[in-house]
Design an enzyme around this catalytic site. Sequence first.
Site, PDB file in Angstrom:
ATOM      1  N   ASP A  61       0.755  -1.119  -0.043  1.00  9.24           N
ATOM      2  CA  ASP A  61      -0.056  -0.108   0.051  1.00  9.24           C
ATOM      3  C   ASP A  61       0.983   1.233   0.132  1.00  9.24           C
ATOM      4  O   ASP A  61       1.995   1.140   0.244  1.00  9.24           O
ATOM      5  CB  ASP A  61      -0.843   0.066   1.314  1.00  9.24           C
ATOM      6  CG  ASP A  61      -2.318   0.813   0.851  1.00  9.24           C
ATOM      7  OD1 ASP A  61      -2.152   1.568   0.113  1.00  9.24           O
ATOM      8  OD2 ASP A  61      -3.370   0.691   1.770  1.00  9.24           O
TER       9      ASP A  61
HETATM   10  C1  BGC Z   1      -5.247   3.207   0.134  1.00  8.77           C
HETATM   11  C2  BGC Z   1      -5.153   2.186  -1.024  1.00  8.77           C
HETATM   12  C3  BGC Z   1      -5.163   2.674  -2.400  1.00  8.77           C
HETATM   13  C4  BGC Z   1      -3.602   3.343  -2.360  1.00  8.77           C
HETATM   14  C5  BGC Z   1      -3.556   4.085  -3.805  1.00  8.77           C
HETATM   15  C6  BGC Z   1      -3.968   4.077  -0.066  1.00  8.77           C
HETATM   16  O1  BGC Z   1      -3.746   5.093   0.636  1.00  8.77           O
HETATM   17  O2  BGC Z   1      -5.002   2.547   1.370  1.00  8.77           O
HETATM   18  O3  BGC Z   1      -6.671   1.365  -0.925  1.00  8.77           O
HETATM   19  O4  BGC Z   1      -5.354   1.780  -3.388  1.00  8.77           O
HETATM   20  O5  BGC Z   1      -3.647   4.365  -1.647  1.00  8.77           O
HETATM   21  O6  BGC Z   1      -4.375   5.233  -3.848  1.00  8.77           O
END
Ligand code: BGC
Length: 765
Positions: free
Chosen positions: A299
């Site tokens: 993530d």
């Molecule tokens: C979130 C993810 C997301 C990623 C990319 C993160 O802050 O937890 O779910 O896919 O950002 O945008």
Amino acid sequence: MISRNNRIILSCLCLILIAASACTSKDNSKTNKKDDMLDQKVDSLLALMTLEEKVGQMNLYNGFWEVTGPMPEEGNAKTKYEHLRKGWVGGMLSVRGYDNVMKMQQIAVEETRLGIPLIIGFDVIHGYKTLSPIPLAESASWDLEAIENSARIAAVEASAAGINWTFAPMVDISRDPRWGRVMEGAGEDPYLGSKIAVARVKGFQGDDLSQPNTIAATAKHFAGYGFAEAGREYNTVDISVSKLHNMVLPPFKAAAEAGARSFMNSFNDLNGDPVSGSEYLQRDILKGKWNFNGFVVSDWASINEIIYWGRAKDKREAAKIAATAGSDMDMEGYVYIKELVNLVKEGIVDERIIDEAAGRILRVKFELGLFDDPYKYCNKENEKKLIGQESHHEAVLDMAKKSVVLLKNDNKLLPLKKEGQKIALIGHLANDKNSPLGSWRIASDDNTAVSILEGMNAYKGNELIYKKGVDLFLGETAFTKEVKINTTDRTGMVAAVNAAKDADVVVMVLGEHGFQSGEARSRTQLDLPGLQQELLEAVYKVNKNIVLVLQNGRPLALEWAAEHIPSILVGWHLGTQTGNAIAQVLYGDYNPSGKLPMTFPRNVGQIPIYYNHKNTGRATNREGNVFWSHYIDQENSPLYPFGHGLSYTNFKYSDLTMSNSSYAINDEIDISVTVSNIGAYNGKEVVQLYLRDLVGSLVRPVKELKGFELVSLKKGATKTIEFKLTSKELGFYNNSGEYIIEPGDFEVFVGGSSDTTLKASFTLK
Ligand code: BGC
């Protein structure tokens, strides 16, 4: 040009290997052959790559326009462009639109040594530009076909904008509505969650990933994120092995089996291990037991955060831990690109780990067809033609209506009469075109939802008076900012009360702004924010004929409303077509059939509250004293249980029958039940089947969903519904993470909600 020459060499090498594989693998099945060929293509490409280029594949950068996390110190455009040109970037996220994607892809393909195309990721969570309901709302439909179709539409629009990889579906099970991200998931139940995970993966990926209108799916967040302590975002997770396997992992497993091409890990630790560095999750379970051959993306900077968790002392150690544990790609973390090459050169990380990770990413790029045509997702015509097309609006409207849940309808205020009524419509959110779009909708345009006021205005037979009442929020709202809630300004309250006084019916649209749920939107109160409760009570004093339409991204705790307000609809954030969907439900042009995918608590103190709880040793008040499992100030039962949802008609259940009373462990168990529509409307009902294993080697829940069917019944009609239970449904995971089926006595419950009492029993020998 060097890059073109090399690409020609690469293609030739691939062809030789393909031909070789065709001669040697005559006995393999078709799929195996395809797999072998892919493996060989990947291997042949890896053989041409430098260590730096392989590590580059493991590097995912955010684009330059939109941000979905805190900006890292290192992240500047100059570095990113430099790295892109060196072939040190495997993919980009949040780059969208023909022009932007072309620009990035051209650099990767035309300007790097090997011309390896980028994978282009985006958070396509509930639609791209034409928005479906938020995922939790869609889940309330229990309509797998519609949910799959909604993901399909999202894929068609996203791929027309150059995207080939979505960070969805989020399949995190959660029992805690304080956690704002419940809006992104399928609720509290692993069985329903698994079915929905499969539907969404199929919708995004279609049957053939190489088609230009299908995109790779990501099952996220692996794993345990939904159990963040106290529902506080990014918090620690400490759960037992059996809870992990029975509650958290099933939807991930289902997504992997459905072919999801990537997994994203999460921000939490799991029992002390930050999951981006968890070998147990990534190597033992996902890539080991489940044999997953896609790739794992971190993530946003979550590999970097291993340092802040206190599990690694610096980036170097974080990179080592995460790569060794099986995190293949570093999202906007700058950890892999900085550290991995040296770690390999110094013999601390085995180069085979890099080969494996880069290989997995390349494999998905091959599957997407990017090596055949790196620009296949870049088509200006498609971008114009496919995004926002009329049929997409029709489909999201259909999905929105299916997502509405009727919580109560005591005096049959609903459906509203179509003529001769004076209707007061009250609430800031009723006249809002932005909030209904919900959270996580980066590519859609602000203020493009049909408001509820607009939707109701389409019905001309009544007199409709709109009053805002009070402001819910102040100023502008945005995905990256806290919503400012009005707690003091009551201007407009009196006007709303006056309008309500002589109305036949008052429709009040109250709840959360779309940006009050989603990432980083944990709440400690689940009431109506701001002055809305005060407004509701003030209106109630002058007119009790209130229909409350909730706007919410999570279950709310509305005890007062449940006691006093005769009709309540859960209207969620239903996306682009919100107003039309709500109006059609209110006026009875659509009979609601949604069922809650998550328990509504009476108050926050009951959380976590969920239907598949354990019995405890003191579940009932046997002797009239205090010594039983209860609260002294609140009932144990929820406000509305999982699976609850009414219709304008009524359904009767009878004749729950089993083919036998005792079965062998591998038998199929046939169950049937009769459902009759005994009310005045045609309608749909989600017939739900629950199981209880009465005595187990580990304590079993009082009920577990093990089957459901969405049935349409004309008024007066009766239908027999058949269910089958097999070894897949009868067992559970023990504390070693092994699936076991135990002989013993079981109870089966069937009905229209998890609180059904219609029951039959059987024994497993
Ligand atoms: C979130 C993810 C997301 C990623 C990319 C993160 O802050 O937890 O779910 O896919 O950002 O945008």
